[in-house]
Design an enzyme around this catalytic site. Structure first.
Site, PDB file in Angstrom:
ATOM      1  N   LYS A  52      -3.749   3.602  -9.680  1.00 25.35           N
ATOM      2  CA  LYS A  52      -4.085   2.285 -10.240  1.00 25.35           C
ATOM      3  C   LYS A  52      -4.968   2.440 -11.474  1.00 25.35           C
ATOM      4  O   LYS A  52      -4.773   1.753 -12.478  1.00 25.35           O
ATOM      5  CB  LYS A  52      -4.760   1.415  -9.158  1.00 25.35           C
ATOM      6  CG  LYS A  52      -3.751   0.916  -8.135  1.00 25.35           C
ATOM      7  CD  LYS A  52      -4.363   0.344  -6.875  1.00 25.35           C
ATOM      8  CE  LYS A  52      -3.249   0.086  -5.858  1.00 25.35           C
ATOM      9  NZ  LYS A  52      -3.721  -0.319  -4.537  1.00 25.35           N
ATOM     10  N   GLN A  96      -9.151  -1.412  -1.685  1.00 23.30           N
ATOM     11  CA  GLN A  96      -8.068  -0.618  -1.122  1.00 23.30           C
ATOM     12  C   GLN A  96      -8.111  -0.660   0.411  1.00 23.30           C
ATOM     13  O   GLN A  96      -9.135  -0.362   1.013  1.00 23.30           O
ATOM     14  CB  GLN A  96      -8.186   0.839  -1.624  1.00 23.30           C
ATOM     15  CG  GLN A  96      -7.016   1.713  -1.269  1.00 23.30           C
ATOM     16  CD  GLN A  96      -5.713   1.272  -1.936  1.00 23.30           C
ATOM     17  OE1 GLN A  96      -5.668   0.962  -3.107  1.00 23.30           O
ATOM     18  NE2 GLN A  96      -4.649   1.237  -1.158  1.00 23.30           N
ATOM     19  N   ASP A 119      -4.316  -9.038  -5.687  1.00 24.23           N
ATOM     20  CA  ASP A 119      -3.395  -8.614  -4.617  1.00 24.23           C
ATOM     21  C   ASP A 119      -2.708  -9.836  -3.987  1.00 24.23           C
ATOM     22  O   ASP A 119      -1.734  -9.682  -3.248  1.00 24.23           O
ATOM     23  CB  ASP A 119      -4.191  -7.903  -3.504  1.00 24.23           C
ATOM     24  CG  ASP A 119      -4.148  -6.389  -3.636  1.00 24.23           C
ATOM     25  OD1 ASP A 119      -3.186  -5.876  -4.217  1.00 24.23           O
ATOM     26  OD2 ASP A 119      -5.085  -5.725  -3.140  1.00 24.23           O
TER      27      ASP A 119
END
Ligand code: NAD
Length: 286
Positions: A52, A96, A119
């Site tokens: 990322k 994460q 997200d």
């Protein structure tokens, strides 16, 4: 023989578009910024976070990594999220998952400001997806849709079957297909007649998490098969939820693993972060 939809190719195209828009945004004085939080030292999470960060650098975003020790408390993690929620140069926040067992993932998802929730896991964003009026789409299902569009596949009126009902993949995937007028069936671990239902699908999305689970007898001749799974086979080799060798000859389109849905997820994260930066700076188009 199926046409192979290359996630490598489509994700490169999406990232190139984001990079171009990012350049124009920078001319207006805005540099999109993504904060990535990682707690503990799970090796798979470390790889995802590194990828990322690399993607951010490639498209021209600023990225900040917060690597916290495994023993971080809930309070400490929520305090960091609160700080990042208030930090103007950060447009997207990603924590994460999975988190170490003593931390409450739901509370963490709820703590991220919906405007910075790139997200699209916050209930407010999930609700917006449900009603079809959203700012962000969850990255993996959005990536699958991007592949479908790139291949010129019409969803309207098609029988779509999604295997898997997770909040991250299966459920939003079904919703996105429904928004495009697919007739959608969601299958899961308690589904009876799974084989028959799958064999009726014009578009089959596998998000099960079981290596080579989808066999040829579960697939209709000419079906479009999209494989979200990332697994290891008995030899430790990366494979999807679809038995590619068996299914490919029957399908009209298929995504490989690796190089299919996988690369799309990060590309869509970049797209969401760019959108977050534009929304937060009240810039409609660049
Ligand atoms: P999950 O474990 O949360 O959900 C799996 C789903 O499969 C469940 O809803 C369950 O009901 C269903 N299932 C399990 N066994 C079944 C069976 N025998 N028959 C029918 N349904 C069954 O997993 P997830 O987070 O949704 O991920 C699914 C897969 O996608 C995993 O392999 C994961 O690694 C992969 N994944 C890939 C990406 C990507 O970027 N490509 C992103 C997220 C997840």
């Amino acid at each position: 023989m199926a046409s192979v939809i290359s996630g490598k190719e489509v994700s490169a195209k999406v990232r190139a578009e984001v990079r171009e828009e990012c350049e124009r945004l920078k001319e207006k004085g805005v540099t999109p910024g993504l904060a990535v939080i990682i707690v503990g030292d799970d090796p798979a999470s470390r790889v995802y976070v590194n990828n990322k960060k690399k993607a951010c650098a490639e498209v021209g975003f600023a990225s900040e990594e917060y690597a916290l020790p495994a023993e971080t408390t809930q309070q400490e993690l929520l305090a960091l999220i609160d700080t990042l929620n208030k930090k103007p140069e950060i447009n997207g926040i990603l924590c994460q998952l999975p988190l170490p067992k003593h931390l409450d993932e739901t509370a963490v998802i709820h703590a991220i400001s919906p405007e910075k929730d790139v997200d699209a896991f916050h209930p407010s964003n999930v609700g917006k997806i449900m009603i079809g009026d959203y700012d962000f789409l969850p990255c993996t299902p959005a990536g699958v849709m991007e592949l479908i569009h790139f291949a010129g596949i019409e969803v309207s009126g098609k029988n779509c079957v999604v295997i898997g009902r997770s909040n991250i993949v299966g459920k939003p995937m079904a919703m996105l297909l429904l928004h495009e007028n697919g007739t959608v069936t969601i299958c899961h671990s308690k589904t009876k007649d799974l084989k028959e239902i799958c064999a009726g699908a014009d578009i089959l999305v596998a998000a099960v998490g079981r290596p080579k689970f989808v066999k040829a007898d579960m697939v209709k001749e000419g079906a479009v098969v999209l494989d979200v799974g990332i697994n290891r086979d008995e030899n430790g080799k990366l494979c999807g939820d679809v038995d590619y060798e068996q299914v490919e000859p029957k399908a009209s389109f298929i995504t490989p693993v690796p190089g299919g849905v996988g690369p799309m997820t990060i590309a869509m994260l970049m797209k969401n972060t760019l959108k977050a930066a534009k929304l937060q700076n009240h810039i409609e188009s660049v």
